[in-house]
Scaffold this motif. Structure first.
Motif, short mmCIF file in Angstrom:
data_model
loop_
_atom_site.label_atom_id
_atom_site.label_comp_id
_atom_site.label_asym_id
_atom_site.label_seq_id
_atom_site.Cartn_x
_atom_site.Cartn_y
_atom_site.Cartn_z
N PHE A 113 0.93 -1.07 0.05
CA PHE A 113 -0.10 0.00 0.07
C PHE A 113 1.00 1.29 0.08
O PHE A 113 0.66 2.34 -0.90
N LEU A 114 1.79 1.22 0.93
CA LEU A 114 2.65 2.44 0.81
C LEU A 114 3.40 2.62 -0.48
O LEU A 114 3.63 3.76 -0.68
N VAL A 120 0.98 6.07 -7.05
CA VAL A 120 -0.24 6.97 -7.62
C VAL A 120 0.10 8.44 -7.54
O VAL A 120 -0.38 9.26 -8.50
N THR A 121 0.69 8.77 -6.33
CA THR A 121 1.03 10.10 -6.53
C THR A 121 2.10 10.65 -7.49
O THR A 121 1.84 11.89 -7.96
N ALA A 190 2.40 11.77 4.84
CA ALA A 190 3.78 11.77 4.90
C ALA A 190 4.57 11.63 3.59
O ALA A 190 5.17 12.19 3.25
N ILE A 191 4.14 10.56 3.21
CA ILE A 191 4.69 10.38 1.74
C ILE A 191 4.19 11.16 0.71
O ILE A 191 5.30 11.85 -0.05
N LEU A 206 13.76 5.33 2.66
CA LEU A 206 14.10 5.53 4.33
C LEU A 206 13.02 5.87 4.97
O LEU A 206 12.53 5.27 6.08
N LEU A 207 11.93 6.67 4.46
CA LEU A 207 10.55 7.14 5.22
C LEU A 207 9.88 5.82 5.32
O LEU A 207 9.42 5.52 6.25
N ILE A 208 9.55 5.03 4.11
CA ILE A 208 8.99 3.75 4.21
C ILE A 208 9.59 2.74 4.97
O ILE A 208 8.55 2.15 5.76
#
Length: 453
Positions: A113-114, A120-121, A190-191, A206-208
């Motif tokens: 999902f992430l 999609v973004t 956040a992403i 790194l965020l994921i």
């Protein structure tokens, strides 16, 4: 045409017509105190039900129960796999760990999902666009499809249930899913915020990774964390003692299960009669999946009679069949009967329901979709070798049907079964060739992307 309100005169006409019919009054008296579907049950159809079949696979014990979770696709898969496994090991009863696959699906599904949010973004989809809104609506559903369970098994393997038993949140997943959805929606923002600042791929990864560490902790707390290796001890039917391990779940599948039941040898065929989706074509669904880098959900679209013939061939050869259907339509759950004639709705309500539209029309108008996965374990054929009825192993415990087994008529199969999974050795070459096509991509919200729960 300009809409007009319901007038007092019109409503009075409806009221008078209702009370002018003694049958309406009788139906009201009964249905106001009893389940309306039970009132509509046909006694004649109930009398015709017999769980006797001339082609039946060896069935497994115990009857499984997914309880208050949407894991039918996992249960159905493991119920199919355990049959040849139990026969090979000569054991009386056995379950693979449904909780083990559930754990890894939750982890992989959240990660998938992430990464979908990133993809999609980058398509410049607005947060309130149809696709992003669809993805955010239920990012951690329990449900799944055949290709998704193959992804988890191939990556993480299998374990006996004795080595990773059920937890509260396995059997009642609602609260855990609420926690996960809250975090995933937060993480999606956040992403998107990070991408809006022009961040590169390494920053997003790194965020994921940070987000997934928190997800892993939440799921691990709720479900437990499977051990990297396990040892399984068991008795065979002759009371002989055996042990397997220490072994990893991946090696357990590769060495002890795959030679008996290889998930990669099974293929999924669907029946979608909508005019926009011709038979003999391959389809997939945008953003549908559960493992990054895993296989896509591919649908080989064929007429319902082709699916039925493949079920017959598999059962007659001794192999049970995973399938997906819309379980609730024309279904008597207590008796375990799926039959177009099991309810007489016109007798009680004066109108019919659920089969007034064609299968294609129900898909188009949101009246039908695949919702549940189960297992075919038997078929009955007549003198012309035509299937007349089918026997089903469900995953709702022993309280419904014949100790948990259901019965299905062929007309019901044609209307409400949407997909079956059989070994490719039973599939004609021209049907197998469809898998070589580049699949048509259906939108994420297409009913063929509905997940079995």
């Amino acid at each position: 045409m300009d809409p007009s309100p319901l007038s007092k005169e019109t409503l009075q006409k409806f009221r008078s017509a209702f009370y002018d019919s003694p049958k309406n009054i009788l139906a009201q008296n009964v249905c106001s105190r009893v389940d309306p579907f039970d009132v509509c049950l046909s006694r004649k159809q109930l009398e015709d039900v017999q769980h006797v079949f001339n082609h039946k696979v060896d069935e497994g014990k115990p009857m499984t129960n997914q309880k208050s979770s949407g894991r039918c696709w996992i249960f159905a898969t493991l119920n199919v796999i355990r049959l040849p496994f139990m026969k090979q090991l000569n054991i009386e009863d056995f379950e693979f760990s449904q909780g083990y696959l559930f754990f890894w699906d939750k982890i992989e599904r959240c990660h998938f999902f992430l990464n979908n949010v990133v993809e999609v973004t980058k398509r410049n989809e607005a947060v309130d666009g149809r696709l992003m809104s669809f993805l955010l609506h239920d990012p951690t559903t329990d449900g799944g499809q055949w290709d998704m369970i193959v992804n988890v098994i191939n990556k993480h393997g299998l374990m006996p249930k004795k080595c990773f038993p059920e937890s509260f949140s396995c059997e009642a997943s609602l609260k855990m899913n609420r926690i996960l959805k809250s975090k995933l929606c937060e993480y999606a923002k956040a992403i998107r915020d990070l991408l809006a600042k022009g961040a590169g791929d390494s920053e997003v990864r790194l965020l994921i990774e940070y987000q997934m560490e928190n997800i892993f902790r939440i799921v691990g707390i709720c479900l437990g964390i499977p051990s990297e290796t396990f040892t399984w001890n068991y008795y065979d039917k002759n009371k002989g003692y055996h042990t397997i391990g220490p072994i990893s779940p991946k090696d357990f599948y590769e060495n002890h299960v795959k030679p008996i039941y290889n998930v990669d040898d099974k293929v999924c065929l669907v029946t979608d009669p909508r005019p926009t989706n011709p038979f003999g074509k391959s389809y997939t669904v945008d953003c549908l999946g559960n493992v990054v880098g895993g296989r896509a959900c591919i649908y080989n679209n064929q007429p319902a009679n082709v699916l039925l013939d493949l079920v017959k061939a598999s059962i007659k050869d001794g192999e049970a069949v995973w399938f997906g259907c819309e379980v609730s339509k024309r279904f008597a759950p207590k008796q375990g009967i799926q039959d177009l004639e099991i309810h007489d709705f016109p007798l009680v309500f004066g109108v019919d329901i659920q089969t007034t539209l064609t299968k294609a029309e129900r898909l188009l108008y949101g009246e039908s979709a695949m919702t549940h996965a189960m297992v075919f374990t038997a078929v009955n054929t007549n003198d012309e070798n035509e299937v007349t009825k089918l026997r089903i192993e469900n995953s709702w415990g022993e309280e419904r049907g014949e100790k948990g087994y259901l019965i299905m008529t062929v007309p019901w199969f044609n209307e409400f079964v949407f997909e079956v999974v059989v070994d490719k050795k039973y599939v004609p070459e021209d049907v197998m060739d469809v898998f070589k096509q580049e699949p048509v991509v259906l939108p994420a919200w297409d009913p063929m992307g509905t997940l079995a729960q």
